[in-house]
Structures are given as C-alpha cells and as structure tokens.
Write a protein that holds these residues in place. Structure first.
Motif, PDB file in Angstrom:
ATOM      1  N   ILE A   1      53.284  70.031 122.504  1.00  0.00           N
ATOM      2  CA  ILE A   1      53.566  71.139 121.581  1.00  0.00           C
ATOM      3  C   ILE A   1      52.566  72.257 121.845  1.00  0.00           C
ATOM      4  CG2 ILE A   1      53.624  71.847 119.155  1.00  0.00           C
ATOM      5  CD1 ILE A   1      54.300  68.965 118.436  1.00  0.00           C
TER       6      ILE A   1
ATOM      7  N   LYS B   1      51.112  75.751 120.081  1.00  0.00           N
ATOM      8  CA  LYS B   1      51.051  76.607 118.901  1.00  0.00           C
ATOM      9  C   LYS B   1      50.193  77.827 119.242  1.00  0.00           C
ATOM     10  CE  LYS B   1      49.654  76.818 114.042  1.00  0.00           C
ATOM     11  NZ  LYS B   1      49.043  76.091 112.902  1.00  0.00           N
TER      12      LYS B   1
ATOM     13  N   THR C   1      55.330  78.066 116.882  1.00  0.00           N
ATOM     14  CA  THR C   1      55.175  76.765 117.522  1.00  0.00           C
ATOM     15  C   THR C   1      56.358  76.479 118.440  1.00  0.00           C
ATOM     16  OG1 THR C   1      53.918  75.897 115.633  1.00  0.00           O
ATOM     17  CG2 THR C   1      54.915  74.286 117.121  1.00  0.00           C
TER      18      THR C   1
ATOM     19  N   GLU D   1      58.009  73.320 120.579  1.00  0.00           N
ATOM     20  CA  GLU D   1      57.950  71.863 120.678  1.00  0.00           C
ATOM     21  C   GLU D   1      58.751  71.347 121.875  1.00  0.00           C
ATOM     22  OE1 GLU D   1      59.397  70.501 116.929  1.00  0.00           O
ATOM     23  OE2 GLU D   1      57.498  70.881 115.889  1.00  0.00           O
ATOM     24  N   ASN D   2      58.618  70.024 122.104  1.00  0.00           N
ATOM     25  CA  ASN D   2      59.383  69.317 123.140  1.00  0.00           C
ATOM     26  C   ASN D   2      59.228  69.940 124.520  1.00  0.00           C
ATOM     27  OD1 ASN D   2      60.482  67.367 121.341  1.00  0.00           O
ATOM     28  ND2 ASN D   2      61.975  68.872 120.646  1.00  0.00           N
TER      29      ASN D   2
ATOM     30  N   THR E   1      48.899  68.701 121.421  1.00  0.00           N
ATOM     31  CA  THR E   1      49.236  69.998 120.841  1.00  0.00           C
ATOM     32  C   THR E   1      48.232  71.014 121.366  1.00  0.00           C
ATOM     33  OG1 THR E   1      50.201  69.053 118.827  1.00  0.00           O
ATOM     34  CG2 THR E   1      49.474  71.348 118.737  1.00  0.00           C
TER      35      THR E   1
END
Length: 524
Positions: A360, A362, A418, A420-421, A460
């Motif tokens: 992830i 951010k 953010t 993701e994946n 992350t």
C-alpha cells in the motif's frame, strides 16, 4: 472408530491343508513356521474328518515372522488340483466369485485392521473372513465327517464361543465395513483466491467412500512443493470439521499412527530420497513430506505458506481395493500358502500460483512551511522511471481511461490519498500533475514535485510531497514608492461642463435681481 495404520503389505493367507476353520493341522516339527498370532481360541473346536477338536484359533497367524490372516482353503474349488497363481481373484471355498459387497468388505477390513494388535479385533476379523468365504451352503456342508477340503465354517457356533468383547468387535467391524468400504475417492484442494508468498493459507485433502460420505481416520502422506508448513512443529494440527485428526512426521508415520489424535511431529525433507531417485531439481528443500489423518468428516487440513510461485500438494494413501487379489505363493514346511492384497494406492494433487503479498502507498500533499494538508491535488502513480505505470497485484498496469498512468487526487484535511493492492517489490512514484491554487510559482512542469519509494511485500509506504506557496504582495508605506497612473487627456473643457456652468450663472443672476427689486419696493 480408531484408525489403524494401513500395512504396506496386508496379507490374506489361503492355506493348503487348512480346515475351514483355519486350523493349523501340521506335524509338530512344521508348526514352527506357522504359529498363532493375535486373537482368541474358541472351545470346543469344530469337528471335521470324523475327529473332534479341542479348540479352534480365530486370529492372525505368524508366517515367517509376519502376522497374516488365513481363509479356509487353498484351491480354487474343492476336488480341484488347480492352484492359485499371482493376480488371481479370491473366490469362495466353493469356487464361486465373491459378491461385490463382500469383496469390498474384505479389502476394507484387511486394510484397516490387518495389522491390529487387539485380540478382539483380530478374532473378529478372522471370524468375518471365514463367514464370508466358507459359510455353508446347506447343513450338509457342516457334516463332521467331511474332510478339511469340503467342510464349511459353522458361523453361528463360532460366534457364540467368542468372548463377549470379541462378539461386539464382530458387529463393529461389520458395520465399519458396510459404512466405509471402497471404492474410495481422494481429492486435494488448494486455497481459494490469490495466494501470497510467506502468508499461511489452508490446504486440504478429503477421502470419501462409495456412498460419498467422508472416511475418518485415514492416513494420508502429503508431499509439499513450494510450501512451508505453518504452526507448532511445522504443521497446523486442525482438520476441517474434525476433532480427532492429527499430523505426523513422514518418517515416524508408522509409529505415530496409533498415537492420540492431535499430536504433531516435525516434517521431513525429501532431499535424500530425491537424490536416490535421481529427481533432485537443485532445490529439493522446497519439497517436504508429512502425514495427516482425516477427521470425522473425512477431511484433513494443513496451514502452509507458499515459498515459491507454484505451490502444490500431492496426497498419497492406501485405499481398499475393489476386490482382494492373490499375490504370492509361499512354501512353508509341509504347507503352501498364498498371500493376497486388499489395498490399492490413491493419489490426488492440487496446485495453484502465489505472488508476493501486496503493498500500500499512502501519499500526503502538504504546505512546505506550515505542514498543513492540501486537498484536490492530482498525482500520477508511476514506476521508478516516472513515466510508465505502476503495477497492481494481479500484474496489470495501473492506468486511467486515457491509457496513461493512473491519476489520484488528494483529499481531506490532511491532503492524503491511498493506493492499495500494488505488486511487490517495486519502486512507486507519485508525480504532481498540476499545482494547487496558490502554489503555481514554484511548479516546474518539466520537473514537477515527485516522491518515490521502494514498496516491499505486505508493507505500507508513506510518501510526502511539499509545495512552496506563492509569494503574497506586502502593504507599502506612503512615500516609499510612487505609483504613476496614465490616462488620455483633451485641450478644452468638456461641453457638458460648460452647459452646466451657464445654467448656474443664470440662476445666480436671477436671484440677485429678485433680491434687489424687493429692496427698492420697501424704500418706496
């Protein structure tokens, strides 16, 4: 039901010169080769050949050091000189084919109880084998004057002479065979959904019987490829839907098979075995073997983490053959015995693919001086080159409708967004597409503000992009700076101004005349 280890060479022994009761009738010198094993004596014995017998033996025999179970004849039919040969189907004492259900029952019981150490179970197994293969067709087959080649097995009399505990075992084994006989089916299942490297997931193997119901207590050897067992001792102890399941080390499977359910042991690499078989692929540490036992629902599960891109399991188990078959003729002193097999090997496998755990990113957009978040800023998600798209977990490129790298927009008081994946590992960059209001002066479209970072499996990655605000004009004190205003000019007064001025003059003259006139009138 207690699971017994399936012997690798379960033996059903057909003994030439044995009576219908599997009575060993040999000279004392020959009895050393065939001895009573585990079971019970029943008294008195069944008479045949015009002679009374003190007892009959119901149980296993020890033939050349191996425990085996005998049936009551060695020829395919009475009064026949034709002997069994390897591969022949087992027949009844009367030369008839075994009914399908009986054949399946015999194979199952030999597989499940052929190596029993319980005297009641051994006696029950011997009794059932004789009952199914040498039951009398009529009362004439029980004539005590008949020789051993023609005498039938007195089923009722022998059952009554068994201890109560062995009688109970007869009914239990009979019911067990009816419920769990073959043919069996084995299926292996990989976890559903996408698998991630080094992340545990559930693998399972299920054994079902002829009626489709799960078979409990079956030992299954698993070979794991690109998988590392998880949990205490390397293996998860749980089996789906079952309380009495267990896993054991491949090398210790035989000894541990009768341990209490739920015990675990360490797994065993197959390096040495691969080397002997010439199958070592250079990374044999990725293949491991362990033994699991199915639970009440016929399923056993393990928790294992993929260590490579193609994880899989191969399940191998011994199952009851559809029919017992003759294996080898063995000569022992004055007797010839024929051993048979009641098992077959089943295999099932399941494979899938695995990728590193997704990551992830951010990113926050902030004011360089105050650190406050800036919302509404478009950022392009790219790879390390800041031009090509970043890659998603499934291997696809992250692009927008225009086919270019995906654009995301910061939002909220913290100015964050953010993503993701994301496939890992990879370097991800966030590139500012256009500056927010009030931050244009420091924006260089040739080198826009950018933040990059290396994204690892399951991580992350937090990135930060700061913008420098535009410079705001300050209030200037009087005298410090002069402002020059320019405008167009003309050479005369404007017409409108002249007209207005004339009208005013006439009005003033009229007022002055009126005042003067009033004064004159008063003086008169």
């Amino acid at each position: 039901m207690t699971r017994r280890r399936p012997a690798q060479a379960i033996r059903l022994v057909l003994v030439v010169l044995l009576s219908a009761l599997s009575l060993v009738v040999v000279a004392p010198a020959a009895s050393a080769a065939v001895d009573e094993g585990i079971g019970h004596r029943t008294t008195p014995g069944q008479s045949w050949g015009g002679r009374d017998r003190a007892y009959d033996w119901l149980g296993s025999y020890v033939v050349n050091g191996e425990h085996v179970f005998c049936v009551s004849f060695a020829l395919k039919a009475p009064d026949s000189n034709e002997r069994y040969e390897p591969g022949d189907a087992l027949l009844t004492k009367w030369g008839d084919p075994l009914p399908d259900d009986v054949a399946a029952n015999i194979s199952y019981l030999l597989l499940r109880y052929g190596d029993t150490q319980d005297a009641d179970e051994a006696a029950a197994l011997a009794h059932l084998l004789h009952s199914w293969t040498a039951a009398p067709r009529s009362k004439a087959d029980l004539d005590p004057a008949k020789p051993f080649t023609e005498i039938g097995y007195d089923v009722d009399a022998h059952f009554e002479r068994l201890p109560t505990s062995a009688q109970d075992a007869v009914e239990r084994l009979r019911a067990d065979a009816e419920a769990n006989r073959g043919p069996w089916t084995a299926t292996a299942a990989a976890p559903e959904g996408e698998l991630y490297l080094d992340t545990p997931s559930e693998w399972s193997v299920t054994v079902t019987g002829a009626d489709g119901e799960g078979i409990p207590g079956v030992e299954v050897q698993l070979t794991l490829t690109d998988l590392a067992p998880a949990g205490d001792g390397g293996v998860d102890q749980r089996a789906d839907g079952a309380e009495d399941s267990k896993v054991t080390d491949g090398a210790a499977a035989g000894a541990a098979a009768t341990d209490e359910p739920g015990e675990t042991a360490t797994t065993e690499d197959t390096d040495a075995e691969n080397a002997e078989n010439g199958t070592d692929d250079g990374d044999s540490s990725q293949a491991q073997q362990l033994t699991v036992v199915t639970g009440d629902d016929g399923t056993a599960s393990i928790s294992a983490s993929p260590t490579g891109e193609q994880p899989g399991i191969v399940a191998t188990l011994e199952a009851p053959a559809e029919r017992p078959y003759v294996r080898d003729p063995v000569t022992t002193d004055t007797q010839r015995v024929v051993s048979t097999g009641g098992e077959q090997t089943l295999t099932a496998e399941a494979t899938t693919s695995a990728v590193p755990a997704p990551g992830i990113v951010k990113v926050t957009k902030v004011d360089d001086e105050t650190g406050e978040g800036i919302a509404g800023v478009p950022l392009r998600v790219t790879a390390e080159d800041r031009t090509s798209p970043a890659v998603a977990t499934d291997g696809t490129e992250l692009v927008g409708p225009d086919g270019k790298p995906l654009v995301v927009t910061t939002e909220g008081d913290d100015g964050a967004v953010t993503i993701e994946n994301l496939r890992t590992p990879q370097t991800v960059c966030l590139v500012e597409v256009s500056p927010p209001n009030g931050y244009a002066d420091a924006f260089d479209p040739e080198n826009p503000p950018t933040a990059c970072g290396e994204l690892g499996p399951g991580e992350t990655l937090e990135l930060r992009i700061a913008n420098v605000a535009d410079e705001v004009p300050r209030t200037i004190p009087a005298g410090e700076q002069r402002t020059v205003a320019q405008a167009a000019t003309t050479s005369g007064a404007p017409v409108g101004a002249l007209v207005g001025f004339g009208a005013l003059a006439l009005a003033v003259a009229a007022l002055v005349g009126w005042i003067a006139r009033k004064r004159v009138l008063r003086q008169r």
